[in-house]
Design an enzyme around this catalytic site. Structure first.
Site, PDB file in Angstrom:
ATOM      1  N   TRP A 109      -2.257   4.751   1.040  1.00  0.00           N
ATOM      2  CA  TRP A 109      -2.799   4.522   2.370  1.00  0.00           C
ATOM      3  C   TRP A 109      -4.074   3.914   2.339  1.00  0.00           C
ATOM      4  O   TRP A 109      -4.722   3.334   3.248  1.00  0.00           O
ATOM      5  CB  TRP A 109      -2.878   5.641   3.365  1.00  0.00           C
ATOM      6  CG  TRP A 109      -1.645   6.472   3.637  1.00  0.00           C
ATOM      7  CD1 TRP A 109      -0.467   5.757   3.416  1.00  0.00           C
ATOM      8  CD2 TRP A 109      -1.451   7.596   4.426  1.00  0.00           C
ATOM      9  NE1 TRP A 109       0.524   6.519   3.934  1.00  0.00           N
ATOM     10  CE2 TRP A 109       0.119   7.632   4.499  1.00  0.00           C
ATOM     11  CE3 TRP A 109      -2.411   8.585   4.754  1.00  0.00           C
ATOM     12  CZ2 TRP A 109       0.419   8.910   5.246  1.00  0.00           C
ATOM     13  CZ3 TRP A 109      -1.662   9.656   5.711  1.00  0.00           C
ATOM     14  CH2 TRP A 109      -0.269   9.857   5.801  1.00  0.00           C
ATOM     15  N   GLU A 158       1.279  -4.640 -10.204  1.00  0.00           N
ATOM     16  CA  GLU A 158       0.567  -5.153  -9.039  1.00  0.00           C
ATOM     17  C   GLU A 158      -0.087  -6.270  -9.133  1.00  0.00           C
ATOM     18  O   GLU A 158      -1.302  -6.259  -9.605  1.00  0.00           O
ATOM     19  CB  GLU A 158      -0.243  -4.051  -8.241  1.00  0.00           C
ATOM     20  CG  GLU A 158       0.355  -2.718  -7.664  1.00  0.00           C
ATOM     21  CD  GLU A 158      -0.336  -1.953  -6.672  1.00  0.00           C
ATOM     22  OE1 GLU A 158       0.382  -1.699  -5.614  1.00  0.00           O
ATOM     23  OE2 GLU A 158      -1.607  -1.832  -6.806  1.00  0.00           O
ATOM     24  N   GLY A 163      -1.435  -7.552  -0.250  1.00  0.00           N
ATOM     25  CA  GLY A 163      -2.189  -7.637   0.963  1.00  0.00           C
ATOM     26  C   GLY A 163      -2.024  -9.330   1.585  1.00  0.00           C
ATOM     27  O   GLY A 163      -2.505  -9.607   2.577  1.00  0.00           O
ATOM     28  N   GLY A 218       1.496  -0.625  -0.013  1.00  0.00           N
ATOM     29  CA  GLY A 218       0.081  -0.404   0.860  1.00  0.00           C
ATOM     30  C   GLY A 218       0.241  -0.558   2.324  1.00  0.00           C
ATOM     31  O   GLY A 218       0.670   0.268   3.071  1.00  0.00           O
ATOM     32  N   GLY A 219      -0.248  -1.900   3.099  1.00  0.00           N
ATOM     33  CA  GLY A 219       0.060  -1.939   4.189  1.00  0.00           C
ATOM     34  C   GLY A 219       1.026  -1.502   5.231  1.00  0.00           C
ATOM     35  O   GLY A 219       1.038  -0.849   6.066  1.00  0.00           O
TER      36      GLY A 219
HETATM   37  P1  13P Z   1      -0.070  -4.145  -0.002  1.00  0.00           P
HETATM   38  O1  13P Z   1       1.539  -3.514   0.197  1.00  0.00           O
HETATM   39  O2  13P Z   1      -0.730  -3.862   1.317  1.00  0.00           O
HETATM   40  O3  13P Z   1       0.337  -5.404  -0.460  1.00  0.00           O
HETATM   41  O4  13P Z   1      -0.575  -3.281  -1.069  1.00  0.00           O
HETATM   42  C1  13P Z   1      -0.136  -3.056  -2.213  1.00  0.00           C
HETATM   43  C2  13P Z   1      -0.907  -2.023  -2.891  1.00  0.00           C
HETATM   44  O5  13P Z   1      -2.361  -2.518  -3.554  1.00  0.00           O
HETATM   45  C3  13P Z   1      -0.582  -0.809  -3.237  1.00  0.00           C
HETATM   46  O6  13P Z   1      -1.359  -0.060  -4.097  1.00  0.00           O
END
Ligand code: 13P
Length: 256
Positions: A6, A163, A169, A230-231
């Site tokens: 989150w 990642e 993001g 993430g998002g």
């Molecule tokens: P997003 O899914 O928002 O691209 O972020 C990935 C992330 O950094 C998860 O740790």
């Protein structure tokens, strides 16, 4: 496995509501292990919401000492007491904005293992590093640095997340082939550091713009064991859809 990061989002009220919605809607999704990683301030509240469910609790960071004069920090012992199962370490946002390097991350990793937490060690290259052909070199350095000094028993208690920084993001995810290639190389290094069995046992998640539309093809790659989201983990419906589409044999997740 699907882990929700989150990040720095959610008041206490929002965190409770999101965790409750995930718990409620996830009842019928089978075959996928789910862990929610709220901000520190919401850990206790989310732990209460998740009590008695199969959804795990995780944290986004920890310190390397069990207690002491470290103003503003949170120790792995405190996280373990709250019922955290895992802790994200070495996230690129911490590397980039808070100056965390491999040596510091390594200390945290040892502390997390010592307190019974599963470290979820994040590695990933920037767009520029990929352009220069340095991807494998960068992730290898982060992996070896993060795991330095860990025994075979320590390594088997870790998880990894690949990642790519350029995918976080941005809405641009790594292709399944790009993910599989890097995951395969990480597994090769784990084999060398520990053993082939350990390398197979350590779960390697992919993170970076994971969405309901792209998760299934990524997880169809045998090298990709799950997703770090993430998002898209901040909306219960979207997150649940990701979990459903992550179920073994994509598309066979329990139906409504
Ligand atoms: P997003 O899914 O928002 O691209 O972020 C990935 C992330 O950094 C998860 O740790």
């Amino acid at each position: 496995m699907v882990v929700a990061n989150w990040k720095m989002n959610g008041t206490l009220v929002e965190a409770r509501a999101l965790a409750s919605a995930v718990r409620e809607k996830l009842r019928r999704a089978r075959g996928v292990e789910v862990v929610l990683c709220p901000p520190f301030t919401a850990l206790a509240a989310v732990a209460e919401v998740l009590a008695g469910s199969s959804i795990g609790l995780g944290a986004q960071n920890c310190h390397w000492e069990a207690s002491g004069a470290y103003t503003g920090e949170v120790s792995p012992a405190m996280l373990a007491e709250l019922g955290c199962r895992l802790v994200i370490l070495g996230h690129s946002e911490r590397r980039q904005h808070l100056g965390e390097g491999d040596a510091l991350i390594n200390r945290k990793l040892h502390a997390a293992v010592a307190h019974g937490l599963t470290p979820l060690l994040c590695v990933g290259e920037t767009a520029e590093e990929r352009r220069q052909g340095l991807t494998f070199h960068v992730v290898e350095g982060q992996l070896r640095g993060g795991l330095a000094g860990a025994s075979r028993d320590g390594i088997v208690r870790c998880m990894l997340a690949y990642e790519p920084v350029w995918a976080i993001g941005t809405g641009v995810n790594a292709t399944p082939a790009q993910g599989a290639e890097v995951h395969g190389s990480l597994r090769g290094i784990l084999s060398e550091l520990a053993s082939k069995e350990v390398a197979q046992a350590v779960r390697i998640l992919y993170g970076g713009s994971v969405k309901p539309e792209n998760v299934a093809p990524l997880l169809e790659e045998p090298e990709i064991d799950g997703a770090l989201v993430g998002g898209a983990s901040l909306q219960a419906d979207t997150f649940i859809e990701i979990v459903r589409k992550s179920a073994p044999r994509a598309g066979s997740a329990a139906k409504e």
